[in-house]
Design a protein around this motif. Structure first.
Motif, PDB file in Angstrom:
ATOM      1  N   ILE A  12      60.587  60.991  51.790  1.00 37.08           N
ATOM      2  CA  ILE A  12      61.221  60.936  50.461  1.00 37.08           C
ATOM      3  C   ILE A  12      62.475  61.791  50.434  1.00 37.08           C
ATOM      4  O   ILE A  12      63.526  61.387  49.929  1.00 37.08           O
ATOM      5  CB  ILE A  12      60.221  61.412  49.385  1.00 37.08           C
ATOM      6  CG1 ILE A  12      59.067  60.420  49.251  1.00 37.08           C
ATOM      7  CG2 ILE A  12      60.914  61.597  48.034  1.00 37.08           C
ATOM      8  CD1 ILE A  12      57.922  60.918  48.380  1.00 37.08           C
ATOM      9  N   PHE A  13      62.381  62.985  51.011  1.00 36.79           N
ATOM     10  CA  PHE A  13      63.511  63.914  51.026  1.00 36.79           C
ATOM     11  C   PHE A  13      64.690  63.316  51.799  1.00 36.79           C
ATOM     12  O   PHE A  13      65.854  63.448  51.391  1.00 36.79           O
ATOM     13  CB  PHE A  13      63.073  65.237  51.663  1.00 36.79           C
ATOM     14  CG  PHE A  13      63.940  66.417  51.334  1.00 36.79           C
ATOM     15  CD1 PHE A  13      63.732  67.154  50.171  1.00 36.79           C
ATOM     16  CD2 PHE A  13      64.957  66.813  52.185  1.00 36.79           C
ATOM     17  CE1 PHE A  13      64.525  68.246  49.864  1.00 36.79           C
ATOM     18  CE2 PHE A  13      65.752  67.913  51.891  1.00 36.79           C
ATOM     19  CZ  PHE A  13      65.535  68.628  50.727  1.00 36.79           C
ATOM     20  N   GLY A  14      64.390  62.642  52.914  1.00 38.03           N
ATOM     21  CA  GLY A  14      65.449  62.042  53.711  1.00 38.03           C
ATOM     22  C   GLY A  14      66.143  60.900  52.998  1.00 38.03           C
ATOM     23  O   GLY A  14      67.376  60.800  52.989  1.00 38.03           O
ATOM     24  N   ILE A  15      65.356  60.000  52.390  1.00 34.42           N
ATOM     25  CA  ILE A  15      65.933  58.878  51.644  1.00 34.42           C
ATOM     26  C   ILE A  15      66.801  59.406  50.503  1.00 34.42           C
ATOM     27  O   ILE A  15      67.927  58.923  50.275  1.00 34.42           O
ATOM     28  CB  ILE A  15      64.806  57.966  51.103  1.00 34.42           C
ATOM     29  CG1 ILE A  15      64.089  57.270  52.264  1.00 34.42           C
ATOM     30  CG2 ILE A  15      65.363  56.938  50.116  1.00 34.42           C
ATOM     31  CD1 ILE A  15      62.832  56.535  51.853  1.00 34.42           C
ATOM     32  N   ALA A  16      66.293  60.412  49.795  1.00 37.40           N
ATOM     33  CA  ALA A  16      67.041  60.977  48.672  1.00 37.40           C
ATOM     34  C   ALA A  16      68.326  61.646  49.145  1.00 37.40           C
ATOM     35  O   ALA A  16      69.349  61.608  48.451  1.00 37.40           O
ATOM     36  CB  ALA A  16      66.171  61.977  47.917  1.00 37.40           C
ATOM     37  N   SER A  17      68.303  62.259  50.335  1.00 35.67           N
ATOM     38  CA  SER A  17      69.508  62.915  50.870  1.00 35.67           C
ATOM     39  C   SER A  17      70.609  61.902  51.140  1.00 35.67           C
ATOM     40  O   SER A  17      71.791  62.161  50.864  1.00 35.67           O
ATOM     41  CB  SER A  17      69.164  63.674  52.154  1.00 35.67           C
ATOM     42  OG  SER A  17      68.253  64.728  51.902  1.00 35.67           O
ATOM     43  N   VAL A  18      70.234  60.738  51.685  1.00 30.22           N
ATOM     44  CA  VAL A  18      71.225  59.682  51.937  1.00 30.22           C
ATOM     45  C   VAL A  18      71.789  59.170  50.615  1.00 30.22           C
ATOM     46  O   VAL A  18      73.011  58.978  50.471  1.00 30.22           O
ATOM     47  CB  VAL A  18      70.595  58.534  52.751  1.00 30.22           C
ATOM     48  CG1 VAL A  18      71.584  57.384  52.889  1.00 30.22           C
ATOM     49  CG2 VAL A  18      70.168  59.028  54.128  1.00 30.22           C
ATOM     50  N   LEU A  19      70.913  58.944  49.633  1.00 27.38           N
ATOM     51  CA  LEU A  19      71.372  58.489  48.317  1.00 27.38           C
ATOM     52  C   LEU A  19      72.339  59.496  47.698  1.00 27.38           C
ATOM     53  O   LEU A  19      73.361  59.119  47.112  1.00 27.38           O
ATOM     54  CB  LEU A  19      70.177  58.284  47.380  1.00 27.38           C
ATOM     55  CG  LEU A  19      69.286  57.069  47.647  1.00 27.38           C
ATOM     56  CD1 LEU A  19      68.072  57.099  46.714  1.00 27.38           C
ATOM     57  CD2 LEU A  19      70.070  55.780  47.446  1.00 27.38           C
ATOM     58  N   ALA A  20      72.021  60.793  47.838  1.00 30.86           N
ATOM     59  CA  ALA A  20      72.881  61.829  47.266  1.00 30.86           C
ATOM     60  C   ALA A  20      74.234  61.871  47.972  1.00 30.86           C
ATOM     61  O   ALA A  20      75.287  62.000  47.335  1.00 30.86           O
ATOM     62  CB  ALA A  20      72.197  63.192  47.360  1.00 30.86           C
ATOM     63  N   ALA A  21      74.228  61.740  49.299  1.00 29.74           N
ATOM     64  CA  ALA A  21      75.472  61.843  50.064  1.00 29.74           C
ATOM     65  C   ALA A  21      76.460  60.749  49.686  1.00 29.74           C
ATOM     66  O   ALA A  21      77.671  60.984  49.661  1.00 29.74           O
ATOM     67  CB  ALA A  21      75.170  61.787  51.558  1.00 29.74           C
ATOM     68  N   PHE A  22      75.950  59.552  49.405  1.00 24.77           N
ATOM     69  CA  PHE A  22      76.833  58.413  49.118  1.00 24.77           C
ATOM     70  C   PHE A  22      76.761  57.993  47.650  1.00 24.77           C
ATOM     71  O   PHE A  22      77.086  56.852  47.319  1.00 24.77           O
ATOM     72  CB  PHE A  22      76.471  57.238  50.023  1.00 24.77           C
ATOM     73  CG  PHE A  22      76.683  57.537  51.486  1.00 24.77           C
ATOM     74  CD1 PHE A  22      77.953  57.577  52.023  1.00 24.77           C
ATOM     75  CD2 PHE A  22      75.601  57.808  52.309  1.00 24.77           C
ATOM     76  CE1 PHE A  22      78.152  57.863  53.371  1.00 24.77           C
ATOM     77  CE2 PHE A  22      75.782  58.095  53.659  1.00 24.77           C
ATOM     78  CZ  PHE A  22      77.068  58.120  54.195  1.00 24.77           C
ATOM     79  N   ALA A  23      76.341  58.921  46.774  1.00 28.20           N
ATOM     80  CA  ALA A  23      76.218  58.587  45.354  1.00 28.20           C
ATOM     81  C   ALA A  23      77.569  58.161  44.785  1.00 28.20           C
ATOM     82  O   ALA A  23      78.555  58.898  44.898  1.00 28.20           O
ATOM     83  CB  ALA A  23      75.681  59.788  44.584  1.00 28.20           C
ATOM     84  N   PRO A  24      77.630  56.971  44.148  1.00 27.72           N
ATOM     85  CA  PRO A  24      78.904  56.504  43.593  1.00 27.72           C
ATOM     86  C   PRO A  24      79.210  57.067  42.215  1.00 27.72           C
ATOM     87  O   PRO A  24      80.313  56.913  41.711  1.00 27.72           O
ATOM     88  CB  PRO A  24      78.704  54.984  43.515  1.00 27.72           C
ATOM     89  CG  PRO A  24      77.223  54.823  43.293  1.00 27.72           C
ATOM     90  CD  PRO A  24      76.564  55.953  44.032  1.00 27.72           C
ATOM     91  N   VAL A  82      76.949  67.912  52.958  1.00 26.40           N
ATOM     92  CA  VAL A  82      75.929  68.946  52.735  1.00 26.40           C
ATOM     93  C   VAL A  82      74.548  68.314  52.570  1.00 26.40           C
ATOM     94  O   VAL A  82      73.527  69.001  52.712  1.00 26.40           O
ATOM     95  CB  VAL A  82      76.261  69.835  51.511  1.00 26.40           C
ATOM     96  CG1 VAL A  82      77.600  70.510  51.692  1.00 26.40           C
ATOM     97  CG2 VAL A  82      76.205  69.050  50.216  1.00 26.40           C
ATOM     98  N   PHE A  83      74.486  67.024  52.263  1.00 24.53           N
ATOM     99  CA  PHE A  83      73.207  66.314  52.181  1.00 24.53           C
ATOM    100  C   PHE A  83      72.865  65.619  53.502  1.00 24.53           C
ATOM    101  O   PHE A  83      71.704  65.589  53.912  1.00 24.53           O
ATOM    102  CB  PHE A  83      73.237  65.280  51.056  1.00 24.53           C
ATOM    103  CG  PHE A  83      73.461  65.867  49.699  1.00 24.53           C
ATOM    104  CD1 PHE A  83      72.518  66.707  49.124  1.00 24.53           C
ATOM    105  CD2 PHE A  83      74.620  65.598  48.977  1.00 24.53           C
ATOM    106  CE1 PHE A  83      72.720  67.256  47.869  1.00 24.53           C
ATOM    107  CE2 PHE A  83      74.828  66.139  47.727  1.00 24.53           C
ATOM    108  CZ  PHE A  83      73.873  66.972  47.169  1.00 24.53           C
ATOM    109  N   LEU A  84      73.867  65.052  54.175  1.00 24.58           N
ATOM    110  CA  LEU A  84      73.604  64.315  55.415  1.00 24.58           C
ATOM    111  C   LEU A  84      73.110  65.216  56.536  1.00 24.58           C
ATOM    112  O   LEU A  84      72.445  64.742  57.462  1.00 24.58           O
ATOM    113  CB  LEU A  84      74.870  63.581  55.867  1.00 24.58           C
ATOM    114  CG  LEU A  84      75.228  62.302  55.104  1.00 24.58           C
ATOM    115  CD1 LEU A  84      76.431  61.628  55.740  1.00 24.58           C
ATOM    116  CD2 LEU A  84      74.050  61.339  55.036  1.00 24.58           C
ATOM    117  N   ILE A  85      73.416  66.515  56.465  1.00 23.31           N
ATOM    118  CA  ILE A  85      72.928  67.426  57.506  1.00 23.31           C
ATOM    119  C   ILE A  85      71.400  67.467  57.536  1.00 23.31           C
ATOM    120  O   ILE A  85      70.782  67.827  58.534  1.00 23.31           O
ATOM    121  CB  ILE A  85      73.517  68.847  57.297  1.00 23.31           C
ATOM    122  CG1 ILE A  85      73.297  69.691  58.545  1.00 23.31           C
ATOM    123  CG2 ILE A  85      72.913  69.513  56.070  1.00 23.31           C
ATOM    124  CD1 ILE A  85      73.933  71.062  58.481  1.00 23.31           C
TER     125      ILE A  85
END
Length: 499
Positions: free
Chosen positions: A97-109, A180-183
């Motif tokens: 869940i944390f990983g999926i959310a990190s990707v969503l946060a990194a590319f949030a439009p 900072v999220f993709l790391i």
């Protein structure tokens, strides 16, 4: 009431001190580092993030706060759930869940998508902390090995929040704010690959399912309370802050009354009859209150009073981070050598002394007082937080370790919120009483139009507020040290030493 069911004991429970157990600990440190880093890493990213997504003022606050809100609100529930369905299961699910959310946060439009992604990260983070710490008791059944492992765990948790701004500053210097999220992604992939191989599964034999009304009441009580104190920190104590905090308190009272009636409660109140556990929870609450206020106020001091940029300010926090890290690693040995009660007293007193040394900091000097004082406080915080984590695991039955850790981690989160709200608001009150200033020192300087006298006066008022708030934090630490000294010393001494 319960029986412990060790899942796959023969192949999954490593021998004490075995190489596999320590490799398992290394895997457990990965999510701890990420969760603690993500509490602080976003501070530096907000200016560039704001330019790209153009969030409103309210959305900016939600981007920063929603992660901590859900982390605090779900820790007890997730710790309890891990006890039931398996701590490794919930750890790996939380990492996903944390990983999926990190990707969503990194590319949030948009700001709304980023807020939703941060909320999902909070849900994932709430599963990672209690399950990772509770699994240590399965990996290391020997008290000395377990205490050493918990010291390492605490060092990485405390170190993560300290190095978060530094790592954020380096990434933002080279890449866009989403970095900072993709790391998080490569770190989580390592956890998901090696976790099933190195981590034992453990679940208790709790018979009944989670009591869903208790889950709703715990979240419904903690979230308004945390929101209320954070709102008070940002905007002062107003009707909204008072009302939401009161709602939270009332719902938590209903929650506690329900727990007293249940055979298998979400929050086992009998844990608080153990003096060691109660002292540990009180120490984490008071310790985090003072640490949050000191970190917040000195961050503003270094930037708005001394004129340093965020990265330079973060670098000045390295001595304290090193002190916390080293003392967290050695906390177990100190506890065994001098007794847990005495170590608690020393740690809380050292933290108080470090806070009081900030009284030497001034508008035009005293930086060495900050460096030495924060380092001394770091020694105390490192020792105290290690003991808190160890007591939370070792002073309760194995089948309740997850829920006990959930309680201790919740006390850390609540302490952080209360420190910012109560001590931060006290500093703001002193600052605003010093003259006709804007809401914050930064805004006052921006609106001063180069008026050197006004800026100097505002900086002096801020430093006065910082002095009073840190002195109050030190007083609370001394009071908690006295409680630790006289609250059932024999029991407190026994918990961590393993004797």
């Amino acid at each position: 009431m319960t029986d412990v069911e060790a899942v796959r004991p023969a192949e999954a429970a490593p021998a004490v001190g075995s190489r596999r157990a320590w490799f398992g600990l290394a895997v457990l440190l990965l999510p701890v580092l990420l969760v603690s880093m993500d509490i602080s890493v976003l501070f530096l990213a907000m200016p560039t993030l704001t330019v790209d997504l153009d969030p409103s003022a309210a959305q900016q606050l939600w981007i920063l706060d929603i992660y901590g809100f859900l982390l605090a609100g779900l820790l007890i529930t997730m710790g309890n759930l891990g006890d039931r369905i398996g701590r490794r299961n919930i750890l790996l699910a939380g990492a996903t869940i944390f990983g999926i959310a990190s990707v969503l946060a990194a590319f949030a439009p948009s700001a709304v998508v980023l807020i939703l992604a941060r909320a999902l990260m909070g849900v994932g983070g709430a599963t990672l902390l209690p399950s990772s710490l509770a699994l240590i008791s399965t990996l290391f059944p020997n008290p000395r090995e377990r205490a050493a492992a918990i010291g390492v765990w605490t060092a990485f948790f405390a170190g993560g929040s300290a190095v978060g701004p530094i790592i954020g500053g380096v990434l933002l210097h080279q890449f866009w704010w989403g970095s900072v999220f993709l790391i998080n992604i490569p770190v989580l992939l390592i956890l998901l690959a090696f976790g099933p191989l190195l981590l034992p599964e453990h679940r208790s034999g709790l018979r009944g399912p989670l009591d869903l009304p208790s889950v709703a009441l715990s979240i419904g009580g903690i979230l308004p309370l945390v929101y209320g104190v954070k709102h008070a920190a940002a905007d002062g104590i107003d009707a909204e802050a008072i009302l939401t905090s009161l709602i939270g308190v009332v719902v938590l009272i209903v929650f506690v009354r329900r727990q007293r009636k249940l055979d298998e409660p979400l929050l086992d109140l009998r844990l608080f009859t153990r003096a060691g556990f109660s002292v540990a929870i009180g120490s984490s609450l008071v310790g985090m209150m003072s640490l949050a206020a000191m970190s917040y106020l000195t961050s503003i001091y270094l930037q708005s009073v001394t004129g340093r940029d965020p990265l330079a300010s973060a670098v000045l926090g390295v001595p304290m981070a090193v002190a916390v890290f080293i003392c967290s690693m050695s906390g177990a040995r100190v506890g065994r050598r001098f007794g847990t009660r005495n170590t608690f007293v020393f740690a809380l007193t050292a933290s108080a002394v470090g806070n009081l040394m900030l009284l030497g900091v001034g508008v035009h000097g005293g930086l060495w007082w900050y460096l030495v004082g924060s380092t001394v406080a770091g020694v105390g915080y490192g020792l105290a937080f290690t003991l808190v984590s160890d007591v939370a695991v070792s002073s309760v039955p194995a089948e309740r370790a997850g829920s006990a850790v959930g309680i201790s981690e919740t006390s850390f989160e609540l302490g952080n919120s209360l420190g910012l709200a109560l001590l931060g608001s006290l500093a703001a009150l002193i600052f605003r009483s010093g003259g006709d200033y804007a809401a914050t020192l930064g805004e006052t300087i921006q609106e001063a139009n180069g008026d050197a006298g006004l800026i100097e006066s505002a900086r002096e008022s801020f430093v006065a507020g910082m002095h009073i708030a840190t002195a109050v934090g030190a007083t609370l630490l001394v009071a908690m040290a006295m409680i630790a000294r006289f609250a059932s010393p024999r029991e407190v001494s026994a918990n961590v030493s393993g004797h």
